[in-house]
Design an enzyme around this catalytic site. Structure first.
Site, short mmCIF file in Angstrom:
data_model
loop_
_atom_site.label_atom_id
_atom_site.label_comp_id
_atom_site.label_asym_id
_atom_site.label_seq_id
_atom_site.Cartn_x
_atom_site.Cartn_y
_atom_site.Cartn_z
N GLY A 25 100.70 -18.41 -84.82
CA GLY A 25 101.29 -19.64 -85.37
C GLY A 25 100.23 -20.40 -86.15
N SER A 164 95.41 -23.55 -82.59
CA SER A 164 96.70 -23.62 -81.90
C SER A 164 96.99 -25.08 -81.65
CB SER A 164 96.60 -22.87 -80.58
OG SER A 164 97.39 -23.49 -79.60
N ASP A 166 98.93 -26.36 -79.55
CA ASP A 166 99.24 -26.66 -78.14
C ASP A 166 98.02 -27.07 -77.31
OD1 ASP A 166 101.77 -25.90 -78.69
OD2 ASP A 166 101.64 -23.93 -77.76
N MET A 208 106.37 -29.83 -78.79
CA MET A 208 106.05 -28.41 -78.57
C MET A 208 105.11 -28.23 -77.38
SD MET A 208 105.57 -26.66 -82.27
CE MET A 208 106.98 -26.13 -83.22
N ARG A 210 105.09 -24.59 -74.96
CA ARG A 210 105.91 -23.75 -74.07
C ARG A 210 105.28 -23.66 -72.69
NH1 ARG A 210 106.63 -20.31 -78.40
NH2 ARG A 210 104.92 -19.01 -77.68
N ARG A 292 119.30 -41.39 -76.99
CA ARG A 292 119.26 -40.43 -78.09
C ARG A 292 118.17 -39.40 -77.84
NH1 ARG A 292 122.56 -43.05 -82.14
NH2 ARG A 292 123.91 -44.15 -80.65
N ARG A 471 82.42 -62.87 -84.10
CA ARG A 471 81.08 -62.31 -83.98
C ARG A 471 80.11 -63.23 -83.24
NH1 ARG A 471 79.79 -57.91 -87.34
NH2 ARG A 471 81.40 -57.34 -88.82
N MET A 573 82.18 -48.54 -95.22
CA MET A 573 81.61 -49.53 -94.31
C MET A 573 80.66 -48.87 -93.31
SD MET A 573 84.57 -52.11 -93.13
CE MET A 573 84.75 -53.68 -93.94
N GLN A 663 89.36 -50.37 -94.00
CA GLN A 663 88.81 -49.47 -92.99
C GLN A 663 88.90 -50.04 -91.58
OE1 GLN A 663 84.94 -47.62 -94.66
NE2 GLN A 663 85.45 -49.26 -96.04
#
Length: 780
Positions: A25, A164, A166, A208, A210, A292, A471, A573, A663
């Site tokens: 994959g 991978s 995973d 994902m 498995r 859902r 600061r 920066m 940034q």
């Protein structure tokens, strides 16, 4: 490094050939690895070949195996997937197929193979290696190769890189593609959160994985999910009741949404799958919530690789070439991987074995063992998730002890996630938690309030600093600060911030001589985009800033590629710290990165201009130069821009871009959310112990050096270091640590940009053993 050693790196590959292939994959960041293998291979004098379409190309030969050039990997860094293609290959599983593959390699004189893929692909490579001499004998007998060819190719070297999404490979902290997949998932979770809040919905998200719950687990930490289902740790038998109770509790605390994360391989204690539909039906039937389901699928493999994956891919690619070229018939096939921020080499089959052991343990329902084999980092994630999601906070008022949390310095993405986990872990411990607004100034002025559980709800994904940050240092206001510590009965202080948080900590330590009230434990959690806090290799917010710079550089490169013959000078920066410029240079494929830590002269600038002039003669007609904001007070961004404009007349034109405060903004990346959450939890556990230790006769008195610490990530572990001990390691004038680990990555940046420089091979990753690694592994 001696002259001889340098010579060795530059000539290590002469007369050798390397083939690189991607298999199984796809994963984002594979291209970065391919690019690094090709360029470092060429740098050492070796010939490098692409194998297109994975093992299938190795078997088919012909046009599938092509020699690579320096320019053929240009513009690859920012592309997702794999440019040279990947395919599942049946032929290579048969000996006949492997015989054809061996023939194709011998004919081209290739005896070094770099395989980028998952555990299946790497196991295939090992089989190929163990059969090599038998395959050559057969080829010689049938007259397909000559005796001379056989003796020239007498042994095959193999190095694997794990690609991978995973993160299911044991022995590696992070596999190539995992971080990018988390970026995709978290982007979607953030988007779903906003719609779920509008409609008070419950969302079930399937990600994902498995056999491995890493993506699901880290996602749930990064978005503060109510529940996560992973294959390694099935829920208890009465999970349905527990889940419904949990969702109701979240709603009654005032939250308008529930998020449940499910790994595709989720199972119950009996090994029966738990699907996202099952969960939806359960919630609708028992609670009647509008629910859902979103299945993320292949979105997770897509998109552009994150900065982390580009740097990981590039570093692993460099290490792979070194491992191949130093290989002998006696060295086992190895995997190069990252542990903490150290490159390591591990025996390939040991890793594959442990990875298989995990799956076997899960099949045999030995779930505790499966968790242990995943390693300490995985276990840690799980522990923090369980604490934050499953432990009910005590209802009693008053609280055991009082701990205050504050932000100091400039805003950094992930600060809020750190505050959230600090507050919630504090409440779970039974403490009263106060939040201080506007840093030390707020502590002096008494801008302090109590925070409950839902005060920090939904903070994980929010950028900037919600508490407000300044600061200002404490020294001028020690008297008011001491008065407020007494008034609010503060017994411990968690300071989340940058270099000011650290210097502020030192001032509090000094102040203890004058004010007894300051004798309370405090801990500094580094959070700044500059990554310049002594005592830590990483700080919260730097990863987010790096990705922001990367995205901008990608866009600028596209623009430059369109107009041709254009060089961009980009200012980043970081104060005096060159971390952002260097890492962004690696991740965006810059030609040069000017930083304060590596002084440069007019001659270096001249050499860089000359280098770009040469580059414009190739097919790659664009340049990207990064400059850290304070790298040199005289060679300003304008000066460098003017120099390049003058010297490049008629050859290239120049443009400049100052990135500025963008940034510091943006939604935190998955790394920063997860890192901040774990740092907050770790800091509070330390605080709990320290307060207990220094509690005498009804009051707290902590006056030892170890009662004021910086919590930092060092190589492979999270460690507490007294602020006073870190003084010697700090350059206070320039607000940076005296030693910085990432400086040793600078040569890689230059080699990948085609500079003839010395590669210091003395910082080598030595072969380690995975069993030994288990005990000393990162506790992050």
């Amino acid at each position: 490094m001696t002259h001889e050693e340098h010579h060795a790196a530059k000539t290590l590959g002469i007369g050798k050939a390397i083939a690189v292939l991607t298999s199984g994959g796809d994963a984002q960041g594979m291209n970065a690895a391919v690019r690094a293998v090709v360029r470092v291979g060429i740098f050492t004098g070796a010939r490098v070949f692409f194998v297109h379409e994975g093992y299938q190309g190795l078997v088919d030969g012909g046009e599938h195996i092509r020699e690579a050039t320096w320019e053929s990997v240009s513009m690859m860094l920012q592309l997702g997937g794999t440019v040279i293609g990947s395919a599942r290959c049946k032929d290579f599983r048969e000996r006949e197929g492997r015989l054809r593959a061996a023939h194709n390699l011998v004919k081209r004189g290739i005896t070094n193979l770099c395989v980028i893929g998952g555990d299946g692909s790497l196991t295939g490579a090992d089989t190929f290696r163990s059969e090599w001499s038998d395959l050559l004998n057969d080829l010689q007998k049938s007259g397909k190769i000559t005796a001379e060819e056989a003796s020239k190719s007498s042994f095959l070297n193999i190095v694997g890189l794990v690609g991978s999404i995973d993160n299911d490979f044991c022995g590696t902290d992070m596999t190539i593609g995992t971080d990018s997949a988390l970026h995709r998932i978290v982007e979607i979770v953030d988007a779903i959160t906003t719609t779920a809040q509008s409609h008070q919905r419950t969302f079930v998200l399937e990600v994902m994985g498995r056999h491995c719950g890493y993506l699901a687990l880290v996602t749930s930490l990064s978005c503060g999910a109510d529940w996560v289902f992973i294959p390694e740790c099935p829920p208890d038998d009465d999970w349905e009741e527990h889940l419904c109770r949990r969702l109701t509790e979240t709603r009654t605390r005032g939250s308008r949404l529930n998020i449940i994360i499910v790994a595709e391989g989720a199972i119950d204690k009996n090994g029966k799958p738990i699907t996202s539909e099952d969960i939806k039906n359960l919630v609708v039937k028992r609670l009647g919530y509008d629910t859902r389901v979103t299945v993320l699928g292949h979105v997770q493999r897509g998109g552009t690789p994150s900065a982390f994956d580009r740097i990981l891919g590039s570093r692993m690619g460099v290490e792979a070439v070194m491992a191949l070229l130093e290989g002998t018939p006696d060295t086992p096939a190895c995997v190069v991987s990252l542990s903490g921020n150290q490159a390591v080499r591990l025996p390939l089959m040991e890793c594959v074995q442990v990875t298989k052991d995990v799956t076997k343990a899960m099949d045999e329902k030995r779930f505790d063992e499966a968790m242990k084999l995943r390693g300490r980092s995985f276990m840690n994630n799980w522990e923090v998730y369980k604490l934050l999601a499953h432990v009910r906070p005590p209802v009693s008022k008053g609280g055991l002890h009082t701990v205050a949390v504050m932000n100091v310095g400039a805003p950094a993405a992930g600060m809020n996630a750190a505050v959230r986990s600090t507050v919630r872990i504090g409440l779970i411990q039974g403490n009263r938690v106060l939040v201080v607004h506007d840093g030390f100034e707020g502590l002096a002025k008494g801008q302090i309030e109590e925070a409950g559980w839902s005060y920090v709800g939904g903070w994980t994904g929010q950028g900037g600093s919600k508490l407000g940050t300044k600061r200002t240092l404490p020294k001028k206001n020690l008297e008011q600060i001491s008065a407020n510590i007494t008034k609010f009965n503060i017994q411990g202080l968690v300071i989340i911030g940058g270099f000011e948080a650290y210097t502020g900590g030192l001032e509090l330590m000094e102040g203890r001589k004058l004010f007894d009230e300051l004798c309370i434990p405090f801990v500094v959690i580094p959070a700044t985009v500059s990554n310049n806090v002594p005592g830590s290799d990483f700080s919260i917010g730097a990863d987010t800033a790096l990705n922001t710079i990367c995205t901008t550089c990608d866009r600028i490169k596209q623009s430059a590629a369109g107009t041709k013959r254009r060089v961009f000078i980009i200012e980043t920066m970081g104060g005096y710290c060159g971390y952002l410029a260097t890492m962004a240079g690696l991740a965006a494929g810059a030609d040069a990165a000017y930083i304060f830590e590596e002084p440069f002269t007019i001659r270096d600038l001249q050499a860089n201009v000359e280098h770009l002039v040469q580059k414009m003669k190739t097919t790659v007609k664009r340049g990207l130069v990064l400059r850290n904001e304070k790298c040199n007070e005289n060679y300003t961004t304008d000066f460098i821009f003017n120099l390049y404009s003058e010297e490049g007349k008629g050859i290239f034109d120049s443009r400049k871009n100052v990135l500025g405060h963008m940034q510091q903004g943006g939604s935190p990346t998955p790394f920063d959310r997860n890192f901040a959450t774990k740092m907050g939890a770790k800091a509070m556990n330390w605080m709990f112990g320290k307060i207990k230790e220094s509690y005498r006769n009804g009051r707290i008195f902590a006056n030892s050096p170890d009662s004021g610490c910086v919590l930092g990530m060092r190589k492979r572990a999270l460690v507490f270091q007294p602020v006073t001990e870190l003084k010697d390691q700090t350059d206070f004038d320039h607000r940076i640590p005296k030693e910085q680990w990432w400086l040793k990555l600078r040569p890689i940046l230059k080699i990948l940009a085609k500079y003839e420089i010395e590669l210091d091979t003395s910082e080598h990753a030595h072969l380690e053993h995975i069993s030994r690694k288990r005990s000393g592994e990162a506790t992050v």
